[in-house]
Design an enzyme around this catalytic site. Structure first.
Site, PDB file in Angstrom:
ATOM      1  N   GLY A 176      -2.628   2.367  10.796  1.00 35.75           N
ATOM      2  CA  GLY A 176      -1.830   1.945   9.665  1.00 35.75           C
ATOM      3  C   GLY A 176      -1.213   0.729   9.442  1.00 35.75           C
ATOM      4  O   GLY A 176      -0.696   0.250   8.637  1.00 35.75           O
ATOM      5  N   TYR A 177      -0.915  -0.042  10.478  1.00 36.03           N
ATOM      6  CA  TYR A 177      -0.004  -1.074  10.907  1.00 36.03           C
ATOM      7  C   TYR A 177      -0.317  -2.156  10.047  1.00 36.03           C
ATOM      8  O   TYR A 177       0.205  -2.769   9.182  1.00 36.03           O
ATOM      9  CB  TYR A 177       0.196  -1.426  12.409  1.00 36.03           C
ATOM     10  CG  TYR A 177       1.240  -2.518  12.266  1.00 36.03           C
ATOM     11  CD1 TYR A 177       2.661  -2.197  12.424  1.00 36.03           C
ATOM     12  CD2 TYR A 177       0.834  -3.963  12.558  1.00 36.03           C
ATOM     13  CE1 TYR A 177       3.687  -3.071  12.536  1.00 36.03           C
ATOM     14  CE2 TYR A 177       1.872  -4.723  12.825  1.00 36.03           C
ATOM     15  CZ  TYR A 177       3.315  -4.623  12.630  1.00 36.03           C
ATOM     16  OH  TYR A 177       4.306  -5.520  12.760  1.00 36.03           O
ATOM     17  N   SER A 178      -1.741  -2.754  10.132  1.00 33.90           N
ATOM     18  CA  SER A 178      -2.393  -3.649   9.598  1.00 33.90           C
ATOM     19  C   SER A 178      -2.487  -3.363   8.106  1.00 33.90           C
ATOM     20  O   SER A 178      -2.170  -4.064   7.186  1.00 33.90           O
ATOM     21  CB  SER A 178      -3.723  -4.092  10.127  1.00 33.90           C
ATOM     22  OG  SER A 178      -3.346  -4.798  11.455  1.00 33.90           O
ATOM     23  N   SER A 211      -0.256  -1.437   6.477  1.00 32.71           N
ATOM     24  CA  SER A 211       0.851  -1.698   5.725  1.00 32.71           C
ATOM     25  C   SER A 211       1.342  -2.967   5.508  1.00 32.71           C
ATOM     26  O   SER A 211       1.928  -3.292   4.542  1.00 32.71           O
ATOM     27  CB  SER A 211       2.057  -0.944   6.671  1.00 32.71           C
ATOM     28  OG  SER A 211       2.247  -1.795   7.976  1.00 32.71           O
ATOM     29  N   LYS A 212       1.033  -3.730   6.439  1.00 32.63           N
ATOM     30  CA  LYS A 212       1.212  -5.417   6.308  1.00 32.63           C
ATOM     31  C   LYS A 212       0.324  -5.775   5.344  1.00 32.63           C
ATOM     32  O   LYS A 212       0.945  -6.791   4.493  1.00 32.63           O
ATOM     33  CB  LYS A 212       1.079  -6.235   7.655  1.00 32.63           C
ATOM     34  CG  LYS A 212       1.876  -5.360   8.792  1.00 32.63           C
ATOM     35  CD  LYS A 212       3.421  -5.635   8.163  1.00 32.63           C
ATOM     36  CE  LYS A 212       4.287  -5.061   9.339  1.00 32.63           C
ATOM     37  NZ  LYS A 212       5.598  -4.884   8.989  1.00 32.63           N
TER      38      LYS A 212
END
Length: 351
Positions: A198-200, A202-203
């Site tokens: 989910g990190y990318s 979210s960005k």
């Protein structure tokens, strides 16, 4: 028409035609040069009377948020620092001026967000909020997508994206009142996704939300900027945490998925993650602090800032490069699953 007259007309046309073309080129170059000079001069204007203006910063336990809170406190701002733990807040207060206030905040909890907004409202005492710096960094499982569950995505998106949106929406009235500015801190991985999780996501979402907010809020005098930074040692990049997540995820996979990747893939994938962190990480966070400071105190803040060599060159280049080129680079950096039919080890992953 005689040949002599035709020749004379052709010579006149060529002379005046070339002169007009040269003049046009000179005019274009002069205009570009003037715009660059104008931008450089405009970029140097600063907001006056900074002392006493309130700035609310999230994620101040450690890292970039912590450093920015200390720096702005020295500049005379009334800093309200949101920390995830009481220990983090106490440590920050112990090395700051009495004007710096701390509040506990869990961006994944709406009740915690409401309490923090109430605290900010009381502290600003009708003056409005001059600055909101969102430094949301949820714990990020970084792994192949089919290793993950929906809960792994929630653990990141609820903090990095949905929590950021919720607290921004609730603080907009205070920001409008002060004609303040919003600074969203995001990673350059928002320019390109190359691993699952989910990190990318979210960005990328932060980029879209910030752009929309910037366009809409400019009518109310509120300015919105995005600081796209690279990998820093004090940031989200922590190889120990990343590897712990990888081991947890690997041990929880079904036999079918584990067999499709193979044990050798897992070993080499961990090495690849460790190697990429070491190659890209920077120790000097001053460039990020300068960007955030400029976004807060510049009279005309930029829409986007890039901090760190990898943000300016590596990630930006990959985001514009043809997909075949970026795919090839990732193939040599990361191993291949056992069922893919090609050799497991990558080329650049030895550490």
């Amino acid at each position: 028409m005689s040949d002599r007259r035709l020749k004379h007309c052709l010579e006149v046309y060529l002379v005046y035609g070339l002169s007009f073309s040269d003049s046009l080129h000179i005019a274009i170059l002069a205009s570009i040069f003037s715009l660059i000079i104008y931008w450089l001069i405009r970029d140097r204007y600063r907001v006056r009377n900074l002392s006493g203006k309130h700035v609310f910063i999230t994620g101040c336990d450690t890292g970039l948020g912590n450093s920015l809170a200390k720096w702005l406190d020295k500049r005379g701002f009334c800093v309200i620092a949101a920390c995830a733990t009481e220990k983090g807040g106490q440590e920050l207060q112990s090395c700051s001026s009495p004007s710096l206030k701390t509040v506990n905040l869990n961006l994944a909890d709406s009740i915690s967000i409401a309490r923090a907004v109430g605290f900010v409202t009381e502290e600003t005492a009708g003056k409005g909020l001059f600055g909101l710096v969102c430094n949301a960094e949820g714990t990020a499982p970084v792994a192949p997508t089919d290793w993950l569950r929906i809960e792994d995505f929630h653990s990141v998106l609820d903090v990095n994206l949905l929590g950021l949106i919720e607290i921004t929406l609730k603080l907009l009235p205070l920001l409008k009142k002060a004609e303040g500015r919003v600074v969203n801190l995001t990673n350059a991985r928002g320019l390109m996704a190359f691993v699952g999780g989910g990190y990318s996501l979210s960005k990328w979402g932060m980029e879209a939300f910030s752009d929309t907010l910037r366009i809409e809020m400019q009518h109310f005098g509120v300015k919105v900027s995005i600081v796209e930074h690279g990998f820093f040692k004090v940031g989200v990049v922590n190889s120990d945490i990343t590897e712990k997540y990888l081991f947890r995820l690997w041990n929880g996979l079904t036999p079918e998925i584990r067999d499709s990747y193979g044990e050798e893939y897992f070993v080499e994938y961990v090495k690849a993650q460790r190697s990429s962190v070491r190659r890209l990480c920077d120790h000097d966070i001053s460039s990020v602090i300068k960007c955030m400071e400029h976004a807060l105190i510049a009279k005309y803040p930029r829409t986007r800032y890039k901090a760190g060599w990898d943000a300016k060159f590596f990630w930006l280049f990959l985001s514009y490069a043809p997909s075949c080129l970026s795919d090839m680079l990732l193939r040599v950096m990361f191993p291949a699953p056992a069922d893919s039919g090609r050799s497991v080890p990558g080329v650049l992953i030895n550490v």
